[in-house]
Design an enzyme around this catalytic site. Structure first.
Site, mmCIF file in Angstrom:
data_model
loop_
_atom_site.group_PDB
_atom_site.id
_atom_site.type_symbol
_atom_site.label_atom_id
_atom_site.label_comp_id
_atom_site.label_asym_id
_atom_site.label_seq_id
_atom_site.Cartn_x
_atom_site.Cartn_y
_atom_site.Cartn_z
ATOM 1 N N GLY A 13 26.037 57.595 33.490
ATOM 2 C CA GLY A 13 25.824 57.762 34.794
ATOM 3 C C GLY A 13 25.374 59.131 35.106
ATOM 4 O O GLY A 13 24.602 59.305 36.020
ATOM 5 N N LEU A 35 37.320 61.110 45.181
ATOM 6 C CA LEU A 35 37.135 59.551 45.131
ATOM 7 C C LEU A 35 37.838 59.125 44.225
ATOM 8 O O LEU A 35 37.027 58.870 43.195
ATOM 9 C CB LEU A 35 35.765 59.131 45.398
ATOM 10 C CG LEU A 35 35.465 57.568 45.852
ATOM 11 C CD1 LEU A 35 36.671 57.218 47.051
ATOM 12 C CD2 LEU A 35 34.150 57.130 46.023
ATOM 13 N N SER A 103 28.689 46.005 28.644
ATOM 14 C CA SER A 103 28.692 46.508 27.423
ATOM 15 C C SER A 103 28.474 44.965 26.516
ATOM 16 O O SER A 103 28.619 43.986 27.185
ATOM 17 C CB SER A 103 29.964 46.798 27.139
ATOM 18 O OG SER A 103 30.506 46.789 25.534
ATOM 19 N N SER A 104 27.778 45.175 25.479
ATOM 20 C CA SER A 104 27.702 44.165 24.455
ATOM 21 C C SER A 104 28.602 43.665 23.889
ATOM 22 O O SER A 104 29.022 42.321 23.572
ATOM 23 C CB SER A 104 26.477 44.764 23.443
ATOM 24 O OG SER A 104 27.247 45.658 22.548
ATOM 25 N N CYS A 105 29.955 44.188 24.101
ATOM 26 C CA CYS A 105 31.148 43.585 23.627
ATOM 27 C C CYS A 105 31.635 42.372 24.519
ATOM 28 O O CYS A 105 32.453 41.778 24.136
ATOM 29 C CB CYS A 105 32.311 44.441 23.793
ATOM 30 S SG CYS A 105 32.727 44.890 25.310
ATOM 31 N N TYR A 132 38.717 45.287 27.259
ATOM 32 C CA TYR A 132 37.612 45.800 27.949
ATOM 33 C C TYR A 132 36.446 44.842 28.293
ATOM 34 O O TYR A 132 35.966 44.651 29.109
ATOM 35 C CB TYR A 132 37.281 46.955 27.192
ATOM 36 C CG TYR A 132 35.789 47.668 27.548
ATOM 37 C CD1 TYR A 132 35.986 48.475 28.584
ATOM 38 C CD2 TYR A 132 34.849 47.443 27.161
ATOM 39 C CE1 TYR A 132 34.891 49.391 28.960
ATOM 40 C CE2 TYR A 132 33.546 48.085 27.374
ATOM 41 C CZ TYR A 132 33.647 49.173 28.364
ATOM 42 O OH TYR A 132 32.602 49.735 28.773
ATOM 43 N N LYS A 136 34.780 43.469 31.719
ATOM 44 C CA LYS A 136 33.131 43.511 32.119
ATOM 45 C C LYS A 136 32.684 42.361 32.170
ATOM 46 O O LYS A 136 31.627 42.197 33.019
ATOM 47 C CB LYS A 136 32.575 44.309 30.499
ATOM 48 C CG LYS A 136 32.793 45.617 30.436
ATOM 49 C CD LYS A 136 32.162 46.600 31.583
ATOM 50 C CE LYS A 136 32.312 47.962 31.593
ATOM 51 N NZ LYS A 136 31.888 48.710 32.918
ATOM 52 N N PRO A 159 24.153 47.020 28.053
ATOM 53 C CA PRO A 159 23.542 47.883 27.007
ATOM 54 C C PRO A 159 24.064 47.781 25.716
ATOM 55 O O PRO A 159 25.510 47.163 25.480
ATOM 56 C CB PRO A 159 24.113 49.250 27.369
ATOM 57 C CG PRO A 159 25.286 49.022 28.401
ATOM 58 C CD PRO A 159 25.251 47.927 28.897
ATOM 59 N N ASN A 161 25.102 49.680 21.922
ATOM 60 C CA ASN A 161 25.694 50.760 21.512
ATOM 61 C C ASN A 161 25.054 51.867 21.856
ATOM 62 O O ASN A 161 23.987 52.350 21.790
ATOM 63 C CB ASN A 161 26.082 50.952 20.142
ATOM 64 C CG ASN A 161 27.041 49.845 19.620
ATOM 65 O OD1 ASN A 161 28.267 49.809 19.886
ATOM 66 N ND2 ASN A 161 26.474 49.081 18.808
ATOM 67 N N HIS A 175 33.288 56.653 19.851
ATOM 68 C CA HIS A 175 32.508 55.680 19.481
ATOM 69 C C HIS A 175 32.103 56.082 17.819
ATOM 70 O O HIS A 175 31.963 57.290 17.760
ATOM 71 C CB HIS A 175 31.296 54.974 20.301
ATOM 72 C CG HIS A 175 31.813 54.197 21.275
ATOM 73 N ND1 HIS A 175 31.874 54.837 22.712
ATOM 74 C CD2 HIS A 175 32.437 52.929 21.533
ATOM 75 C CE1 HIS A 175 32.474 54.121 23.605
ATOM 76 N NE2 HIS A 175 32.922 52.733 22.937
#
Length: 318
Positions: A13, A35, A103-105, A132, A136, A159, A161, A175
């Site tokens: 981000g 927030l 995420s690719s997971c 997780y 996602k 994305p 990793n 990671h």
């Protein structure tokens, strides 16, 4: 364009926000103290007040195998709540374009390699990060469902990793790439002869530099609706973002050891879990649209290590 970047303090981000500012967009950000994305009423009031033209949802609770195994309830609850609040309240405020970062997971543990977008929901997830991943997947389907029912233009990028400046170098909750970079750095500093790494060293992983990820994300965000829809499907709207090549954990360890200057022995503890044996993303759809990553792994690791030395080299408490 007025863009709300949720999660601007995170690695991805933050880089997205920097690239948006550099190109002249009006970037809106809020800290968690300002927030809380878990607070639906607060998110509703923010969206109604700010009325952004676009929203980039990069906020997430993230971590490696250890963190996912230790805090599974937090991983699924917090990510689901953030996604639901941001997506729904963006819609309620009339925000027509949103980009969700996944995420690719999300893909099955045994998905055919390289992993195509249509592999989603075709098999069993990797157990070590299932909560997780489920959150996602829900985020992707949330965006698709709002598009189908309300005609919004909510897009998702998946994305591989990620690594780079701003990464998390915590001893237990980081990671694999930043964890190894820190471990080898400390081994050199402390004069250690051995570095022991979890797993067999044989799993293969693909790594994408955060600057490439941010650039790829903005490329997808900027695509006109006709081009985007021509390359996606209402029921399969997410797009993989990756480098297109992978390495074994053993190869990664030796690359990082070389960059850091560690000359001792590298040993693998095969009694520890490996996780998914391979995760290489099929990036042909994004390449067909006209975008490809440009930062090599060696170049990126060297840049990341320079950033680490400038910001975290003396880190001891985490």
């Amino acid at each position: 364009m007025k863009v709300f970047v949720a999660g601007h303090r995170g690695m991805v981000g933050g880089e997205i926000a920097r690239q948006l500012v550099a190109r002249g967009d009006d970037v809106v950000t809020r800290t968690r103290a300002e927030l809380d994305l878990l607070d639906q009423a607060g998110v509703r009031a923010f969206m109604a007040s700010e009325r952004p033209d676009a929203v980039i949802l990069a906020a997430a609770k993230v971590g490696g195998i250890h963190a996912n195994n230790t805090y599974p309830a937090q991983f699924v609850f917090e990510n689901l709540m953030m996604e639901c609040n941001v997506v729904h309240e963006a819609y309620s405020a009339g925000v027509e374009r949103l980009l969700f970062l996944g995420s690719s997971c999300i893909y099955p543990r045994e998905a055919a390699q390289p992993i195509r977008e249509d592999s989603l929901l075709t098999g069993t997830l990797e157990a070590t990060n299932e909560p997780y991943a489920v959150a996602k997947i829900a985020g992707i389907k949330l965006c698709e469902s709002y598009n189908r029912q309300y005609g919004t233009d909510y897009r998702s990028v998946m994305p591989t990793n990620l690594y780079g400046p701003g990464d998390n170098f915590h001893r237990e909750n980081s990671h694999v790439l930043p964890a190894l970079l820190r471990r080898f750095h400390e081994a050199v500093r402390e004069g250690l002869e051995d570095v022991i790494i979890w797993g067999s060293g044989t799993p293969r992983r693909e790594f994408l530099h955060v600057e490439d990820m941010a650039a790829g994300s903005l490329f997808v965000l900027d695509l006109d609706k006709h081009t985007y829809m021509a390359n996606t499907d209402p029921m399969l709207s997410h797009i993989n973002v990756g480098y297109g090549e992978d390495v074994t954990i053993n190869e990664l360890a030796h690359l990082i050891a070389n960059v850091v200057g560690f000359q001792g022995r590298i040993r693998f503890d095969s009694g520890k879990p490996d996780g998914t044996m391979r995760k290489l993303m099929d990036i042909s759809r994004l390449e067909a649209m006209g975008w490809k990553a440009s930062i090599s792994l060696d170049q990126g690791v060297r840049q990341t290590y320079r950033w680490f030395l400038e910001n975290h080299a003396g880190l001891r408490e985490a």
